[in-house]
Design a protein around this motif. Structure first.
Motif, PDB file in Angstrom:
ATOM      1  N   GLN A   6       0.830  -1.197   0.000  1.00  0.00           N
ATOM      2  CA  GLN A   6       0.000   0.000   0.000  1.00  0.00           C
ATOM      3  C   GLN A   6       0.869   1.254   0.000  1.00  0.00           C
ATOM      4  OE1 GLN A   6      -2.622  -0.485   3.446  1.00  0.00           O
ATOM      5  NE2 GLN A   6      -4.252  -1.229   2.118  1.00  0.00           N
ATOM      6  N   ASN A  20      -2.177   4.372   3.431  1.00  0.00           N
ATOM      7  CA  ASN A  20      -2.124   3.424   4.541  1.00  0.00           C
ATOM      8  C   ASN A  20      -1.995   4.149   5.882  1.00  0.00           C
ATOM      9  OD1 ASN A  20      -1.822   0.803   5.839  1.00  0.00           O
ATOM     10  ND2 ASN A  20       0.351   1.283   6.008  1.00  0.00           N
ATOM     11  N   TRP A  58      -6.888   5.325   4.835  1.00  0.00           N
ATOM     12  CA  TRP A  58      -7.164   3.903   5.083  1.00  0.00           C
ATOM     13  C   TRP A  58      -7.198   3.626   6.588  1.00  0.00           C
ATOM     14  CZ3 TRP A  58      -9.050   0.188   2.145  1.00  0.00           C
ATOM     15  CH2 TRP A  58      -8.904  -1.160   2.504  1.00  0.00           C
ATOM     16  N   GLU A  73     -10.366   2.359   9.046  1.00  0.00           N
ATOM     17  CA  GLU A  73     -10.291   1.262  10.009  1.00  0.00           C
ATOM     18  C   GLU A  73     -10.746   1.711  11.396  1.00  0.00           C
ATOM     19  OE1 GLU A  73      -6.473  -1.111   8.008  1.00  0.00           O
ATOM     20  OE2 GLU A  73      -6.151   0.381   9.587  1.00  0.00           O
ATOM     21  N   THR A 125     -11.914  -7.637   3.583  1.00  0.00           N
ATOM     22  CA  THR A 125     -10.961  -6.675   3.026  1.00  0.00           C
ATOM     23  C   THR A 125     -10.093  -7.390   2.003  1.00  0.00           C
ATOM     24  OG1 THR A 125     -10.866  -5.573   5.185  1.00  0.00           O
ATOM     25  CG2 THR A 125      -9.148  -5.012   3.599  1.00  0.00           C
ATOM     26  N   PHE A 132     -11.028   2.011  -2.456  1.00  0.00           N
ATOM     27  CA  PHE A 132     -10.021   3.070  -2.443  1.00  0.00           C
ATOM     28  C   PHE A 132      -8.925   2.743  -3.446  1.00  0.00           C
ATOM     29  CE2 PHE A 132     -12.041   3.613   1.602  1.00  0.00           C
ATOM     30  CZ  PHE A 132     -11.836   4.930   1.990  1.00  0.00           C
ATOM     31  N   ASN A 164      -5.227   2.679  -4.729  1.00  0.00           N
ATOM     32  CA  ASN A 164      -3.974   2.550  -3.987  1.00  0.00           C
ATOM     33  C   ASN A 164      -3.070   3.731  -4.331  1.00  0.00           C
ATOM     34  OD1 ASN A 164      -1.947   1.512  -2.382  1.00  0.00           O
ATOM     35  ND2 ASN A 164      -1.392  -0.144  -3.790  1.00  0.00           N
ATOM     36  N   TYR A 179     -11.889  10.088   4.399  1.00  0.00           N
ATOM     37  CA  TYR A 179     -12.185   8.688   4.095  1.00  0.00           C
ATOM     38  C   TYR A 179     -13.668   8.475   3.786  1.00  0.00           C
ATOM     39  CZ  TYR A 179     -14.507   8.105   8.587  1.00  0.00           C
ATOM     40  OH  TYR A 179     -15.377   8.225   9.617  1.00  0.00           O
TER      41      TYR A 179
END
Length: 347
Positions: free
Chosen positions: A174, A180, A184, A188, A205, A295, A297, A305
């Motif tokens: 990622q 990340n 992302w 989470e 996921t 999403f 990368n 988000y």
């Protein structure tokens, strides 16, 4: 064994304990869907009971993958394997891309809290066949993060499970900054924050690949080529070769005779493919509601988000991946949940 108390899921604690221990051959829902749970996932049966195991085929099954140079990647036999990790998360690992096709986890309040400490001790699943797994050396100097698919934070009250999330078969390459380490991670966290009002979440996921596969080795080669064009002439740099088994520097040529036969004959099966995008499907068990996210990368430093562009339909993810999610739900329920963007559910 996973805690099952305080979860409203329509099953008794005894049944869930039996499922988590692998004593149920398959859940009733899976039987109805005609998809038996593989033996390697029996200890994670309780994860799949409410929704079923994703079914379908992808490029590894059909041998449809190609690299950017149009060559065919090496395909191990079998091309994918299932793994259950301590009853907390399960995955289907792809031996061609060296990235999990999907990771399934059961997020419950008992395992999200405090007590566990993040180790950052990434490791290879030694139960996978030789040359099957990604290695630490693949990610080194690649410019990509080892991106968790089942986040460590989802098991912040269980040290054993948090540690287990650092297995490399739970990772995908990622973009780091602003993905990340940005939107992302924020997604989470937002999912975990749903637990006070939605006491049990099943989350899938995984990666999305489009076009020829680009690998982390391709990225390294491109970087080296650019350096070679602009750097002044120098003596060729010597880059130690690496063992496909351990990822550690191989012995110098002068000591080749000392290499063990098993190590000398080991054959790597390719590098780690870089996903074009990543998806998440979140299903609230008690409420029977779902959300889906996709999403790219890529770095998105100034985007939230929760922006509309990241929300998608489960149908669209199924089209992108080739997998059928939530197969044990009734046809009517699947139609309602999968064809609409974020039906019934707001953050």
């Amino acid at each position: 064994m996973r805690s099952v108390f305080g979860i409203s899921n329509g099953l008794t604690a005894a049944i869930r304990l039996a499922a988590a221990a692998g004593l149920l051959a398959a859940s009733a829902g899976n039987a109805q869907a005609g998809e038996a749970l593989p033996a390697d996932l029996q200890a994670c049966a309780s994860i799949f009971d409410p929704v079923g195991m994703p079914s379908g085929t992808d490029g590894a099954d059909e041998h449809e993958y190609t690299f950017q140079n149009r060559s065919m990647p090496p395909v191990p036999n079998p091309p994918f394997l299932y793994r259950c990790h301590l009853g907390g998360f399960a995955l289907r690992f792809n031996g061609v891309t060296k990235v999990p096709d999907w990771v399934a986890e059961d997020i419950v309040p008992e395992e999200v809290g405090s007590g566990a400490e993040r180790s950052d001790d990434f490791f290879v699943d030694k139960t996978l066949p030789e040359g099957y797994s990604a290695l630490l050396s693949h990610y080194k100097h690649s410019g990509y993060d080892r991106g968790h698919q089942a986040p460590a934070g989802d098991f912040s009250a269980r040290q054993d499970l948090m540690d287990e999330t650092f297995v490399l078969s739970n990772m995908g390459p990622q973009v780091g900054a602003c993905f990340n380490q940005g939107i992302w991670r924020e997604l989470e966290t937002a999912i975990r924050n749903l637990l006070p009002t939605r006491p049990r979440l099943i989350v899938f996921t995984g990666p999305i690949f489009s076009g020829p596969l680009k690998t982390v080795d391709d990225v390294k080669a491109e970087r080296q080529a650019k350096v070679a064009k602009v750097a002044p002439p120098t003596a060729p740099a010597t880059i130690p070769s690496q063992s496909p088994t351990t990822g550690q520097p191989a012995p110098p040529a002068s000591s080749a005779a000392e290499v063990k036969p098993a190590e000398a004959s080991a054959v790597p099966t390719g590098s780690v493919a870089i996903p074009t995008a990543f998806f998440k499907i979140v299903y609230a068990v008690q409420e029977q509601r779902a959300m889906a996210f996709r999403f790219k990368n890529e770095a998105r430093c100034k985007t939230a988000y929760a922006a509309d562009e990241f929300r998608t339909t489960i149908d669209a993810i199924e089209e992108d991946t080739g997998f059928d999610f939530l197969p044990v739900l009734s046809g009517r329920r699947q139609t309602v949940l999968e064809k609409q963007v974020s039906p019934f559910w707001t953050w």
